[in-house]
Motif scaffolding. Structure first.
Motif, short mmCIF file in Angstrom:
data_model
loop_
_atom_site.label_atom_id
_atom_site.label_comp_id
_atom_site.label_asym_id
_atom_site.label_seq_id
_atom_site.Cartn_x
_atom_site.Cartn_y
_atom_site.Cartn_z
N LYS A 130 41.95 93.98 15.61
CA LYS A 130 41.11 93.18 14.78
C LYS A 130 40.26 92.24 15.43
O LYS A 130 38.87 92.12 15.35
N MET A 131 40.82 91.66 16.53
CA MET A 131 39.80 90.71 17.38
C MET A 131 38.78 91.49 17.68
O MET A 131 37.57 91.21 17.84
N GLU A 167 36.22 92.47 15.14
CA GLU A 167 35.40 91.45 14.73
C GLU A 167 34.46 90.94 15.99
O GLU A 167 33.22 90.66 15.50
N ARG A 168 34.68 90.98 17.21
CA ARG A 168 33.63 91.00 18.27
C ARG A 168 32.57 91.88 18.20
O ARG A 168 31.41 91.69 18.38
N SER A 197 33.48 94.83 10.12
CA SER A 197 34.27 94.13 9.41
C SER A 197 34.51 94.59 7.98
O SER A 197 34.47 94.06 6.96
#
Ligand code: TYD
Ligand code: MG
Length: 458
Positions: free
Chosen positions: A131-132, A135-136, A140
């Motif tokens: 997820k991280m 996001e980067r 999304s």
């Protein structure tokens, strides 16, 4: 049913019924690994196409379904896949750890999720890590499903339950089939897991992308074992510390294997580079001896790259020759032609050749620029910054025309070069693009003299 034990070579994938110290196919030592073949299961047979009858048919009886393709959002990836990914195919993306395989596949989810359902299975990162990273990378999507799992049965179950259009498996080395007792990452597990994914894709029409880490020798745990199972094998290459990445196809059932894709690894993931010549030539030294620009065809596209040569006096009995990005034997042959037909005493010299940017320019059109770079270093005379050369060299030192010359000259002119050395024979009718002067030469000696500013031009 009786279990069968076979041995696979981890270097070339050759199969033998008994263990040997040396692979009889590729000659490597200590590469044979044991593989216990699970008893043949009914499911192992090639799956019938959607409940069709299983017997040979006439070609004319088969309803032809034209292959359906979809785009990944990266034109460079679509190009290497042969014009987009084919629905229902199994694509293996190989490369060294840390080169950017997970990044590439996560980034394409952004585009794929717009119209299709994607399931991203990771055995390398936890779901929160994924997820991280997403996001980067600016991914999304609400519709992207992620799943941290390494057991094949579970993955197949999840795929049947969620019915995705696209399944991404990262990486094949972390996956294991419970009915296989060998350790994950071994050739036996990798083979069984790939086979399970192959069956899934052929039975359900799910498009599967599989990540495979390449080991030190540059092969995905027994490359041939996997290569014959999957539809496409793409390799992601590049210097880990440098920003550029090249994607090339080693096998493609739906397109050419000549195309390359060029990417740059930036802070927010990969960026594609549709015009690679500019970046490959960036930072080229001006006025230095021992460099010349080559224009090689990479599939349908001409790409310019700088060839650097260093010729120094050798103190060894057998002078050293090393090459990076160019065929070793071809370089040795060009050195011999330069010695015999160009009068350069290279047999007393060490020769180092390097193509900048990680590109390989193994094709006949690169002979002339490579020979000129060598001569330039030998004589310590620079080639003019705005001069390049295209052409093949024969053993008698004669120059020969190469394919796609017009396309290449257009690219050379586009990048601001004003002079290009080309073979005289076979190019008489060719007209130069605007702003480019063609310097036609008959042989190597003329080419070197013109390129190093000692000839008159013809
Ligand atoms: P990764 O995709 O994890 O490699 P692989 O799956 O092939 O093992 O890429 C990891 C490398 O990429 C890591 O060294 C950091 C770098 N990177 C960036 O420079 N920018 C980014 O936005 C991301 C996601 C990674
Ligand atoms: Mg990864």
């Amino acid at each position: 049913m009786k279990q069968k034990t076979v041995y696979y070579c981890t270097s070339c994938g050759n199969e033998t019924p008994q263990w040997m110290g040396r692979c009889p196919a590729c000659g490597e030592w200590n590469t044979l690994k044991e593989h216990v073949e699970a008893p043949a299961k009914a499911a192992r047979r090639a799956a019938p196409a959607e409940g069709g009858e299983r017997r040979p048919k006439r070609l004319s009886q088969i309803v032809s379904g034209s292959e359906q393709r979809f785009f990944t959002g990266f034109g460079e990836l679509d190009r290497v896949l042969g014009g987009g990914a084919v629905k229902g195919s199994l694509v293996l993306v190989g490369g060294a750890p840390g080169i950017g395989k997970s990044t590439l596949l996560l980034q394409i989810c952004r585009e794929l999720c717009k119209e299709q359902k994607v399931l991203y299975v990771s055995g390398e990162e936890s779901e929160s890590q994924l997820k991280m990273r997403a996001e980067r990378l600016g991914v999304s999507s609400e519709t992207l499903l992620v799943y941290g799992e390494t057991e094949m049965e579970e993955i197949l179950r999840a795929a049947k339950e969620t019915e995705p259009d696209i399944l991404i498996v990262d990486s094949i080395q972390t996956m294991y089939a419970a009915d296989n007792t060998t350790s994950p990452g071994g050739i036996s597990q990798v083979k069984d897991c790939t086979m399970a994914l192959l069956q899934l894709s052929k039975q359900t029409g799910i498009t599967v992308f599989v990540v495979g880490h390449v080991n030190k020798e540059g092969s995905i745990a027994g490359p041939k074992v996997l290569e014959h199972m999957v539809d496409c094998v793409l390799y992601f290459e590049g210097e880990r510390n440098g920003p550029y990445r090249l994607l090339r196809a080693a096998k493609n059932r739906f397109g050419s294997t000549n195309e390359i894709g060029v990417f740059e690894m930036a802070d927010h993931g990969l960026r594609e580079i549709p015009n690679p010549s500019e970046v490959l030539l960036a930072g080229r030294p001006k006025g230095a001896a021992g460099t010349c620009v080559a224009c090689a065809m990479e599939g349908s596209r001409p790409v310019l790259a700088e060839v650097q040569a260093l010729v120094t006096r050798s103190f060894l009995n057998q002078p050293r020759r090393t090459t990076d990005g160019f065929d070793y034997n071809r370089a040795a042959l060009l050195a011999a032609v330069l010695e015999k037909r160009g009068g350069l005493r290279l047999s007393d010299c060490d020769l180092f050749l390097n193509v900048i940017g990680g590109l390989r320019i193994d094709e006949p059109g690169s002979d002339l620029p490579v020979a000129i770079a060598i001569a330039s270093s030998f004589r310590d005379l620079p080639v003019a910054d705005d001069l390049t050369a295209i052409g093949e060299l024969g053993l008698t030192g004669e120059t020969r025309a190469v394919s796609n010359l017009e396309l290449r000259l257009a690219e050379v002119a586009r990048l601001g070069f004003t002079k290009c050395v080309i073979p005289r024979h076979g190019t008489e009718k060719l007209s130069a693009p605007k702003g480019l002067q063609l310097l036609r030469v008959r042989n190597l000696r003329e080419a070197v003299e013109i390129a190093l500013g000692q000839g008159s031009g013809i």
